[in-house]
Scaffold this motif. Structure first.
Motif, short mmCIF file in Angstrom:
data_model
loop_
_atom_site.label_atom_id
_atom_site.label_comp_id
_atom_site.label_asym_id
_atom_site.label_seq_id
_atom_site.Cartn_x
_atom_site.Cartn_y
_atom_site.Cartn_z
N UNK A 165 0.83 -1.21 0.00
CA UNK A 165 0.00 0.00 0.00
C UNK A 165 0.87 1.26 0.00
N UNK A 166 0.27 2.37 -0.42
CA UNK A 166 0.93 3.66 -0.29
C UNK A 166 0.64 4.23 1.10
N UNK A 167 1.04 5.49 1.34
CA UNK A 167 0.94 6.08 2.68
C UNK A 167 -0.50 6.15 3.16
N UNK A 168 -0.81 5.39 4.20
CA UNK A 168 -2.16 5.38 4.74
C UNK A 168 -2.34 6.47 5.79
N UNK A 201 7.13 14.38 -1.33
CA UNK A 201 5.82 14.01 -1.89
C UNK A 201 5.46 12.57 -1.53
N UNK A 202 4.21 12.39 -1.10
CA UNK A 202 3.71 11.06 -0.76
C UNK A 202 2.41 10.81 -1.52
N UNK A 203 2.07 9.53 -1.67
CA UNK A 203 0.83 9.13 -2.31
C UNK A 203 -0.12 8.69 -1.19
N UNK A 204 -1.20 9.43 -0.97
CA UNK A 204 -2.02 9.28 0.22
C UNK A 204 -3.22 8.36 -0.04
N UNK A 205 -3.50 7.50 0.94
CA UNK A 205 -4.56 6.48 0.82
C UNK A 205 -5.34 6.39 2.12
N UNK A 206 -6.66 6.57 2.05
CA UNK A 206 -7.50 6.47 3.24
C UNK A 206 -7.55 5.02 3.70
N UNK A 207 -7.37 4.81 4.99
CA UNK A 207 -7.16 3.46 5.51
C UNK A 207 -8.33 2.52 5.25
N UNK A 229 0.54 -3.86 -5.93
CA UNK A 229 0.63 -2.49 -5.46
C UNK A 229 -0.78 -1.91 -5.31
N UNK A 230 -1.00 -1.16 -4.25
CA UNK A 230 -2.27 -0.44 -4.12
C UNK A 230 -2.00 1.04 -3.79
N UNK A 231 -1.63 1.80 -4.83
CA UNK A 231 -1.42 3.24 -4.65
C UNK A 231 -2.73 3.97 -4.45
N UNK A 232 -2.65 5.11 -3.78
CA UNK A 232 -3.83 5.93 -3.59
C UNK A 232 -4.13 6.82 -4.79
N UNK A 233 -3.10 7.04 -5.64
CA UNK A 233 -3.30 7.89 -6.81
C UNK A 233 -3.49 9.35 -6.47
#
Length: 321
Positions: A165-168, A201-207, A229-233
């Motif tokens: 995952x990306x940054x949760x 810069x980070x790729x943000x993902x709601x938990x 991979x599960x990026x938040x985009x």
């Protein structure tokens, strides 16, 4: 389906337990309840619980008794600053703990989901086949664990997948992490320390999105060591996110720039062939701010932690900055 969630009392793990409950699954949660793993995170969930360390024999005993069909491993040391301060904890939990779980998979024939991180790619925008290029003791420990998973699939034919995952962010994230720290310190009238120039810069993902996507993968994954991979985009700099938090909270966020973290990656970025919907960052931040506003009982006992109080807590560990 019998699902065992290692580290299920942590931030992403407890969100995953909630997602399983929505699907009618009552999992077994196995957690050592260290500083970031808390029973409070599992409030109002339906689960069995065993306290234990993924590094010791008790894990094997719990698996032998429960006989899970699927084991999902969220149990890990995850904070980069702590890995700079004390890397040894990351080696034992993230690598040796993973090997202990993999050994159990050989004997009890469960499907294993290993939760990794986008940080194993370093600053490159990685796809599932990209080389690993970790920059911190944390990401190095996660990359090592990923390689052990692939080795056990090849050597012992265990059924496993790796999810990165990306940054949760979201409710119940320990206040050492950037977004809850920024929210809570602003509520308390304190400045928010920002490393370097704040343009990392980070790729943000709601938990909650992450929990849903992982649960979906149980049904459709190929179990031969595949990486997902599960990026938040949603790539934004730290300063962009601080500005958005201030707008959501309706108050000014006081920023103080501090010495940059050693080896600090300027960006994390991933691509994937998966298709899914994600929560827009502003909406996710609104939900997150509301949760911290309405659940002060949860975070007030935690804010004396040095990684919340100090601007550069890793520097006290002898790091030459």
């Amino acid at each position: 389906m019998r699902v065992m969630v290692l580290g299920g009392a942590g931030f992403i793990g407890s969100a995953f337990v909630r997602e399983l409950n929505k699907r009618g699954i009552r999992p077994l949660v196995y957690d050592l309840l260290t500083y970031a793993g808390r029973l409070e995170n599992l409030k109002d969930t339906d689960h069995e619980f065993v306290k234990g360390d993924i590094r010791d024999e008790k894990l094997q005993e719990a698996i032998a008794k429960y006989r899970p069909e699927v084991v999902v491993n969220f149990a890990a040391e995850t904070h980069v600053d702590r890995s700079i301060y004390k890397p040894q904890d990351f080696l034992t939990t993230n690598i040796l703990g993973t090997v202990n779980v993999l050994d159990a998979s050989r004997h009890y024939n469960f499907k294993y989901i290993h939760i990794s991180t986008d940080e194993v790619y370093g600053e490159e925008c990685g796809n599932e086949n990209s080389p690993l290029n970790p920059s911190s003791p944390y990401s190095a420990s996660k990359a090592s664990a990923d390689l052990f998973v692939r080795a056990y699939v090849r050597t012992y034919k265990v059924e496993a997948i790796i999810i990165r995952p990306s940054n949760n962010y979201g409710p119940r994230q320990f206040p050492e992490k950037f977004i809850p720290k920024a929210i809570i310190r602003t509520l308390l009238g304190l400045h928010v320390p920002i490393y370097g120039d704040g343009k990392a810069e980070r790729d943000w993902m709601f938990v909650e999105d992450t929990g849903r996507i992982i649960a979906d993968l149980i049904e459709k994954a190929e179990w031969s060591g595949e990486v997902y991979n599960i990026p938040g985009g949603q790539r934004y700099s730290v300063l962009d996110v601080v500005k958005m938090i201030g707008e959501v909270m309706g108050r000014e966020v006081e920023v103080r720039f501090v010495n940059d973290r050693p080896g600090h990656d300027r960006r994390y970025c991933m691509t994937t062939g998966l298709r899914y919907e994600v929560t827009p960052l502003r909406e996710g931040l609104r939900k997150t701010v509301e949760w911290y506003l309405n659940n002060r009982w949860w975070w007030k006992p935690l804010i004396k932690d040095r990684f919340f109080v100090e601007d550069e807590p890793w520097s006290k560990g002898g790091v030459n900055t």
